[in-house]
Design a protein around this motif. Structure first.
Motif, mmCIF file in Angstrom:
data_model
loop_
_atom_site.group_PDB
_atom_site.id
_atom_site.type_symbol
_atom_site.label_atom_id
_atom_site.label_comp_id
_atom_site.label_asym_id
_atom_site.label_seq_id
_atom_site.Cartn_x
_atom_site.Cartn_y
_atom_site.Cartn_z
ATOM 1 N N MET A 134 0.860 -1.181 0.000
ATOM 2 C CA MET A 134 0.000 0.000 0.000
ATOM 3 C C MET A 134 0.899 1.235 0.000
ATOM 4 O O MET A 134 1.574 1.536 0.987
ATOM 5 C CB MET A 134 -0.915 0.006 1.225
ATOM 6 N N SER A 135 0.929 1.915 -1.132
ATOM 7 C CA SER A 135 1.730 3.129 -1.289
ATOM 8 C C SER A 135 0.778 4.313 -1.417
ATOM 9 O O SER A 135 0.795 5.049 -2.401
ATOM 10 C CB SER A 135 2.629 3.003 -2.529
ATOM 11 N N VAL A 136 -0.074 4.462 -0.423
ATOM 12 C CA VAL A 136 -1.103 5.503 -0.429
ATOM 13 C C VAL A 136 -1.145 6.184 0.938
ATOM 14 O O VAL A 136 -0.665 5.650 1.922
ATOM 15 C CB VAL A 136 -2.492 4.928 -0.774
ATOM 16 N N GLY A 137 -1.772 7.355 0.953
ATOM 17 C CA GLY A 137 -1.913 8.110 2.196
ATOM 18 C C GLY A 137 -1.563 9.571 2.027
ATOM 19 O O GLY A 137 -2.055 10.424 2.767
ATOM 20 N N SER A 138 -0.725 9.888 1.040
ATOM 21 C CA SER A 138 -0.324 11.284 0.856
ATOM 22 C C SER A 138 -1.508 12.184 0.529
ATOM 23 O O SER A 138 -1.525 13.367 0.921
ATOM 24 C CB SER A 138 0.718 11.391 -0.265
ATOM 25 N N ASN A 139 -2.490 11.664 -0.177
ATOM 26 C CA ASN A 139 -3.660 12.472 -0.531
ATOM 27 C C ASN A 139 -4.708 12.509 0.574
ATOM 28 O O ASN A 139 -5.780 13.099 0.389
ATOM 29 C CB ASN A 139 -4.275 11.941 -1.829
ATOM 30 N N ASP A 140 -4.385 11.918 1.710
ATOM 31 C CA ASP A 140 -5.281 11.980 2.855
ATOM 32 C C ASP A 140 -4.890 13.073 3.837
ATOM 33 O O ASP A 140 -5.512 13.206 4.900
ATOM 34 C CB ASP A 140 -5.322 10.618 3.549
ATOM 35 N N ILE A 141 -3.900 13.901 3.482
ATOM 36 C CA ILE A 141 -3.597 15.056 4.322
ATOM 37 C C ILE A 141 -4.785 16.017 4.373
ATOM 38 O O ILE A 141 -4.890 16.820 5.296
ATOM 39 C CB ILE A 141 -2.339 15.802 3.844
ATOM 40 N N PHE A 142 -5.696 15.913 3.408
ATOM 41 C CA PHE A 142 -6.863 16.793 3.381
ATOM 42 C C PHE A 142 -7.923 16.354 4.395
ATOM 43 O O PHE A 142 -8.667 17.178 4.900
ATOM 44 C CB PHE A 142 -7.447 16.824 1.967
ATOM 45 N N VAL A 167 3.675 2.119 3.116
ATOM 46 C CA VAL A 167 4.665 3.193 3.146
ATOM 47 C C VAL A 167 4.051 4.411 3.828
ATOM 48 O O VAL A 167 2.999 4.905 3.396
ATOM 49 C CB VAL A 167 5.122 3.567 1.722
ATOM 50 N N ASN A 168 4.679 4.892 4.893
ATOM 51 C CA ASN A 168 4.110 6.072 5.537
ATOM 52 C C ASN A 168 4.461 7.327 4.755
ATOM 53 O O ASN A 168 5.144 7.268 3.727
ATOM 54 C CB ASN A 168 4.463 6.141 7.029
ATOM 55 N N VAL A 169 3.966 8.477 5.173
ATOM 56 C CA VAL A 169 3.913 9.638 4.289
ATOM 57 C C VAL A 169 4.683 10.831 4.848
ATOM 58 O O VAL A 169 4.866 10.976 6.058
ATOM 59 C CB VAL A 169 2.457 10.047 3.982
ATOM 60 N N ARG A 200 0.447 -1.939 15.878
ATOM 61 C CA ARG A 200 0.385 -2.579 17.199
ATOM 62 C C ARG A 200 -0.747 -3.602 17.261
ATOM 63 O O ARG A 200 -0.688 -4.542 18.052
ATOM 64 C CB ARG A 200 0.196 -1.528 18.295
ATOM 65 N N ARG A 201 -1.762 -3.407 16.434
ATOM 66 C CA ARG A 201 -2.919 -4.310 16.448
ATOM 67 C C ARG A 201 -2.780 -5.475 15.469
ATOM 68 O O ARG A 201 -3.428 -6.503 15.649
ATOM 69 C CB ARG A 201 -4.202 -3.535 16.119
ATOM 70 N N TYR A 202 -1.972 -5.294 14.434
ATOM 71 C CA TYR A 202 -1.887 -6.302 13.372
ATOM 72 C C TYR A 202 -0.443 -6.764 13.222
ATOM 73 O O TYR A 202 0.419 -6.001 12.774
ATOM 74 C CB TYR A 202 -2.396 -5.737 12.049
ATOM 75 N N GLU A 203 -0.194 -8.007 13.542
ATOM 76 C CA GLU A 203 1.164 -8.540 13.443
ATOM 77 C C GLU A 203 1.640 -8.646 11.998
ATOM 78 O O GLU A 203 2.853 -8.689 11.758
ATOM 79 C CB GLU A 203 1.229 -9.912 14.110
ATOM 80 N N ASN A 204 0.723 -8.704 11.062
ATOM 81 C CA ASN A 204 1.094 -8.856 9.656
ATOM 82 C C ASN A 204 1.116 -7.526 8.902
ATOM 83 O O ASN A 204 1.141 -7.506 7.671
ATOM 84 C CB ASN A 204 0.161 -9.841 8.952
ATOM 85 N N LEU A 205 1.125 -6.412 9.626
ATOM 86 C CA LEU A 205 1.261 -5.092 9.009
ATOM 87 C C LEU A 205 2.687 -4.597 9.219
ATOM 88 O O LEU A 205 3.171 -4.508 10.355
ATOM 89 C CB LEU A 205 0.269 -4.104 9.631
ATOM 90 N N ARG A 206 3.376 -4.273 8.109
ATOM 91 C CA ARG A 206 4.727 -3.745 8.163
ATOM 92 C C ARG A 206 4.711 -2.295 7.664
ATOM 93 O O ARG A 206 4.213 -2.031 6.572
ATOM 94 C CB ARG A 206 5.680 -4.557 7.278
ATOM 95 N N ILE A 207 5.252 -1.395 8.453
ATOM 96 C CA ILE A 207 5.347 -0.005 8.031
ATOM 97 C C ILE A 207 6.703 0.234 7.384
ATOM 98 O O ILE A 207 7.740 -0.094 7.952
ATOM 99 C CB ILE A 207 5.166 0.963 9.224
ATOM 100 N N VAL A 208 6.696 0.790 6.184
ATOM 101 C CA VAL A 208 7.923 1.217 5.516
ATOM 102 C C VAL A 208 8.146 2.669 5.927
ATOM 103 O O VAL A 208 7.354 3.552 5.576
ATOM 104 C CB VAL A 208 7.806 1.083 3.991
ATOM 105 N N HIS A 209 9.219 2.928 6.644
ATOM 106 C CA HIS A 209 9.387 4.195 7.355
ATOM 107 C C HIS A 209 10.044 5.270 6.484
ATOM 108 O O HIS A 209 11.153 5.733 6.761
ATOM 109 C CB HIS A 209 10.205 3.954 8.629
ATOM 110 N N TRP A 210 9.307 5.711 5.470
ATOM 111 C CA TRP A 210 9.790 6.752 4.581
ATOM 112 C C TRP A 210 9.946 8.081 5.315
ATOM 113 O O TRP A 210 10.955 8.784 5.160
ATOM 114 C CB TRP A 210 8.831 6.887 3.404
#
Length: 251
Positions: A134-142, A167-169, A200-210
């Motif tokens: 999931m490479s999304v989230g930047s357009n959610d700053i609104f 990927v975080n934003v 913290r809630r999902y063990e199968n979620l990995r954050i890419v720390h951009w």
């Protein structure tokens, strides 16, 4: 020793630090700017503006044959926005060199909710491989509060047996004035905090720390972002894609 992605828990300080170098020098000016005075009417309730129509913007969507091939080979499904449209082809080439096929659904300007809609459609139509990017989230700053529910929805769609790389934003758009840049940065951190809480809630979620990668050295924001949001090419693009490849290789 290098920490695993699953053991890395970003602090609020780190999350808010990303982009500070770009915005800190203008905070005082922002408080007195016309943007901060006229504020919420023209800039939206969260100060970054209002999401424009994105449906006619550039997109890159794999053919049905490529989607089915990627599913059969247990590759990676990628759902992205304009950064994905720009950076997706070289990322796919890098993963191909590792024997990992990629099918993409990248659409410029798209926020998280319709990206998760696309994920849901592919899950129903084709089934899912064991890795989702999931490479999304930047357009959610609104509208940053919308993200948490969509992360939960994503994890419900993929189930417990698949891994999601998100990927975080980082946004502080240089085409806008200081008030908007400060709002962009605040809203980016808000989104990233929601992702960190979801991890913290999902063990199968990995954050890419951009965002943290950009904050680690003061000169990275200017060198790795061409407009305060999109990676520069090739420097920022290579750095961001490298983080993604490392995360997928780590499992």
């Amino acid at each position: 020793m290098r920490k695993s992605l699953s053991s890395f828990r970003p602090s609020r300080r780190l999350l808010f630090a990303a982009g500070t170098a770009a915005a800190a020098s203008t905070v005082a000016a922002a408080s007195a700017s016309a943007e901060s005075v006229t504020g919420l009417t023209s800039l939206g309730n969260y100060g970054s503006g209002v999401l424009g129509a994105w449906e006619q913007q550039a997109r890159a969507i794999s053919s049905e044959a490529q989607v089915r091939k990627t599913r059969e080979n247990d590759g990676v499904f990628m759902f992205g926005d304009s950064i994905g449209v720009q950076d997706g082809p070289p990322l796919a080439r890098q993963l191909s060199q590792l024997g990992i096929s990629v099918a993409v659904h990248n659409w410029a300007g798209r926020p998280v909710t319709p990206a998760v809609d696309a994920l849901d459609t592919w899950a129903q139509d084709y089934g899912l491989p064991h890795r989702i990017l999931m490479s999304v989230g930047s357009n959610d700053i609104f509208t940053p509060p919308a993200v948490a529910a969509q992360v939960d929805r994503t994890m419900q769609i993929v189930g417990d047996e698949r891994t999601v790389y998100w990927v975080n934003v980082q946004a502080a758009r240089t085409a806008h004035g200081p008030g908007v840049q400060v709002s962009d940065q605040r809203n980016s951190a808000w989104i990233n905090l929601q992702l960190a809480e979801a991890q913290r809630r999902y063990e199968n979620l990995r954050i890419v720390h951009w965002a943290e990668h950009l904050a680690a050295k003061p000169n990275r924001l200017a060198r790795y972002l061409r407009d305060g949001l999109h990676p520069s090419m090739p420097l920022g693009q290579n750095a961001r894609n490298g983080l993604i490849v490392d995360a997928i290789k780590a499992g």
